[in-house]
Design a protein around this motif. Structure first.
Motif, PDB file in Angstrom:
ATOM      1  N   SER A  27       0.813  -1.209   0.000  1.00 48.12           N
ATOM      2  CA  SER A  27       0.000   0.000   0.000  1.00 48.12           C
ATOM      3  C   SER A  27       0.849   1.262   0.000  1.00 48.12           C
ATOM      4  O   SER A  27       0.591   2.195  -0.758  1.00 48.12           O
ATOM      5  N   ILE A  28       1.869   1.299   0.864  1.00 47.06           N
ATOM      6  CA  ILE A  28       2.661   2.525   0.982  1.00 47.06           C
ATOM      7  C   ILE A  28       3.577   2.742  -0.219  1.00 47.06           C
ATOM      8  O   ILE A  28       4.184   3.810  -0.359  1.00 47.06           O
ATOM      9  N   ALA A  29       3.677   1.737  -1.085  1.00 49.28           N
ATOM     10  CA  ALA A  29       4.452   1.926  -2.310  1.00 49.28           C
ATOM     11  C   ALA A  29       3.760   2.889  -3.259  1.00 49.28           C
ATOM     12  O   ALA A  29       4.403   3.496  -4.125  1.00 49.28           O
ATOM     13  N   SER A  30       2.438   3.057  -3.086  1.00 50.07           N
ATOM     14  CA  SER A  30       1.693   3.928  -3.998  1.00 50.07           C
ATOM     15  C   SER A  30       0.856   4.996  -3.277  1.00 50.07           C
ATOM     16  O   SER A  30       0.445   5.971  -3.906  1.00 50.07           O
ATOM     17  N   ILE A  31       0.619   4.811  -1.983  1.00 49.54           N
ATOM     18  CA  ILE A  31      -0.141   5.798  -1.211  1.00 49.54           C
ATOM     19  C   ILE A  31       0.684   6.185   0.008  1.00 49.54           C
ATOM     20  O   ILE A  31       1.163   5.303   0.728  1.00 49.54           O
ATOM     21  N   PRO A  32       0.898   7.470   0.269  1.00 45.13           N
ATOM     22  CA  PRO A  32       1.673   7.880   1.437  1.00 45.13           C
ATOM     23  C   PRO A  32       1.111   7.269   2.723  1.00 45.13           C
ATOM     24  O   PRO A  32      -0.097   7.015   2.822  1.00 45.13           O
ATOM     25  N   PRO A  33       1.955   7.036   3.721  1.00 36.94           N
ATOM     26  CA  PRO A  33       1.559   6.224   4.875  1.00 36.94           C
ATOM     27  C   PRO A  33       0.375   6.728   5.682  1.00 36.94           C
ATOM     28  O   PRO A  33      -0.559   5.968   5.967  1.00 36.94           O
ATOM     29  N   VAL A  34       0.382   7.986   6.086  1.00 41.01           N
ATOM     30  CA  VAL A  34      -0.698   8.478   6.942  1.00 41.01           C
ATOM     31  C   VAL A  34      -2.013   8.538   6.175  1.00 41.01           C
ATOM     32  O   VAL A  34      -3.068   8.138   6.669  1.00 41.01           O
ATOM     33  N   SER A  35      -1.947   9.005   4.927  1.00 41.95           N
ATOM     34  CA  SER A  35      -3.148   9.025   4.085  1.00 41.95           C
ATOM     35  C   SER A  35      -3.655   7.610   3.840  1.00 41.95           C
ATOM     36  O   SER A  35      -4.865   7.353   3.865  1.00 41.95           O
ATOM     37  N   GLY A  36      -2.725   6.674   3.589  1.00 44.30           N
ATOM     38  CA  GLY A  36      -3.114   5.296   3.338  1.00 44.30           C
ATOM     39  C   GLY A  36      -3.822   4.684   4.537  1.00 44.30           C
ATOM     40  O   GLY A  36      -4.825   3.968   4.380  1.00 44.30           O
ATOM     41  N   ALA A  37      -3.311   4.953   5.733  1.00 45.97           N
ATOM     42  CA  ALA A  37      -3.968   4.451   6.940  1.00 45.97           C
ATOM     43  C   ALA A  37      -5.356   5.083   7.083  1.00 45.97           C
ATOM     44  O   ALA A  37      -6.324   4.416   7.470  1.00 45.97           O
ATOM     45  N   GLY A  38      -5.457   6.368   6.751  1.00 45.38           N
ATOM     46  CA  GLY A  38      -6.755   7.041   6.816  1.00 45.38           C
ATOM     47  C   GLY A  38      -7.764   6.445   5.852  1.00 45.38           C
ATOM     48  O   GLY A  38      -8.908   6.158   6.231  1.00 45.38           O
ATOM     49  N   PHE A  39      -7.351   6.234   4.596  1.00 47.72           N
ATOM     50  CA  PHE A  39      -8.247   5.624   3.608  1.00 47.72           C
ATOM     51  C   PHE A  39      -8.702   4.244   4.074  1.00 47.72           C
ATOM     52  O   PHE A  39      -9.864   3.869   3.927  1.00 47.72           O
ATOM     53  N   ARG A  40      -7.762   3.500   4.641  1.00 48.57           N
ATOM     54  CA  ARG A  40      -8.052   2.137   5.107  1.00 48.57           C
ATOM     55  C   ARG A  40      -9.205   2.128   6.106  1.00 48.57           C
ATOM     56  O   ARG A  40     -10.136   1.327   5.979  1.00 48.57           O
TER      57      ARG A  40
END
Length: 241
Positions: A27-40
Motif C-alpha cells: 500500500s505505501i508503495a503507492s499511497i503515502p503512509p498516513v493518508s493510506g492508513a486514513g483511507f483504510r
C-alpha cells in the motif's frame, strides 16, 4: 459458545493479521503512509456500517459510550496505525512484525493494571514462544533499522495493547456498533493529517495493485479482523489475544 468456534475465530484473526504487514508494504508503495492508513479505516468503517444496515442492527440502540469510541479512534486505529505505516516506510515488514510481537507483553502489563487480569506462567511461556516463532519466520533479508522507526513501532505496539485492554472493559458492547464510528473518526483524522503534508499521486493510488492492497487491508485486515478481535474479547481474556 463452542470452543471450536473460538479457536477458529482466533486462528482466522491471527492468520489475517499475519498477512497485513506485507499488505501495508504494498500500500505505501503507492499511497503515502498516513493518508493510506486514513483511507483504510474510512473504507473499513463504511464496510461495517454496510453490514450493520444489511443485518438491520439498531446502531442507536447499541451505541457504545462516547469515550470508548474516542479511545479506540486514538489508540487502536489512529496512533497505532499512523506509526506502523510510517515505520514500514523505513523498516522491512518482517522486522515490523517482530517488533509488534511485543504487544502481548504490553497487554499483560495493562491488563494487570486496568482489568485485574494476571498472566499465568503458561500464558507468558506461550507469548514468548510465539514471539520467538515470529522472529524465526520473519527475520530474513535486510534487517537494518533506524532507532526512531523501531521506537515508533514499539509505541504502536503499546498503543494497540492498551486499546485491546481498554476494549476488554467494554467487551459487552456490540462490535458492529462500536468499531465503525471509531474507525471513521480515526480514518477522517488521519486523512486530514495526511493531506496536510503528503501528496497522493492519483495515478499510482488508483492502480489495480494499490486498490487491491487497500481493499484487502480495509475489508479483511480491518473490518473482519477487528470484528473477530472484539468478538473474541467477549469470550476470552485480553492476555489470550
Amino acid at each position: 459458545m463452542s470452543p471450536i468456534a473460538v479457536a477458529l475465530a482466533y486462528a482466522a484473526t491471527v492468520s489475517i493479521w499475519g498477512t497485513t504487514w506485507l499488505g501495508i508494504k504494498f500500500s505505501i508503495a503507492s499511497i503515502p503512509p498516513v493518508s493510506g492508513a486514513g483511507f483504510r479505516f474510512i473504507i473499513a468503517g463504511a464496510a461495517l456500517y454496510a453490514v450493520a444496515f444489511a443485518l438491520r442492527v439498531d446502531i442507536r440502540k447499541h451505541a457504545p459510550p462516547w469515550h470508548l469510541i474516542v479511545v479506540l479512534a486514538v489508540t487502536m486505529f489512529g496512533l497505532n496505525y499512523a506509526l506502523t505505516y510510517v515505520a514500514e516506510t523505513h523498516l522491512a515488514s518482517g522486522l515490523v512484525a517482530v517488533l509488534f510481537g511485543t504487544m502481548p507483553f504490553f497487554i499483560f502489563a495493562f491488563a494487570h493494571k486496568i482489568v485485574g487480569e494476571r498472566a499465568t506462567r503458561a500464558t507468558l511461556v506461550g507469548a514468548t514462544l510465539a514471539f520467538g516463532g515470529v522472529a524465526i519466520i520473519s527475520l530474513v533479508g535486510d534487517m537494518r533499522a533506524s532507532l526512531i522507526y523501531v521506537a515508533a513501532t514499539l509505541v504502536a505496539s503499546a498503543s494497540s495493547g492498551f486499546a485491546n485492554v481498554y476494549l476488554k472493559r467494554f467487551a459487552e458492547c456490540e462490535p458492529i456498533a462500536t468499531l465503525p464510528p471509531a474507525m471513521l473518526l480515526a480514518g477522517v483524522c488521519l486523512t486530514i493529517a495526511g493531506s496536510s503534508f503528503e501528496h497522493v499521486d492519483a495515478t499510482r493510488a488508483f492502480a489495480l495493485p494499490s486498490i487491491a492492497a487497500l481493499l484487502y487491508l480495509a475489508v479483511i485486515g480491518s473490518a473482519l479482523a477487528f470484528y473477530l478481535n472484539h468478538w473474541l474479547l467477549q469470550r476470552i481474556t485480553s492476555g489470550a489475544m
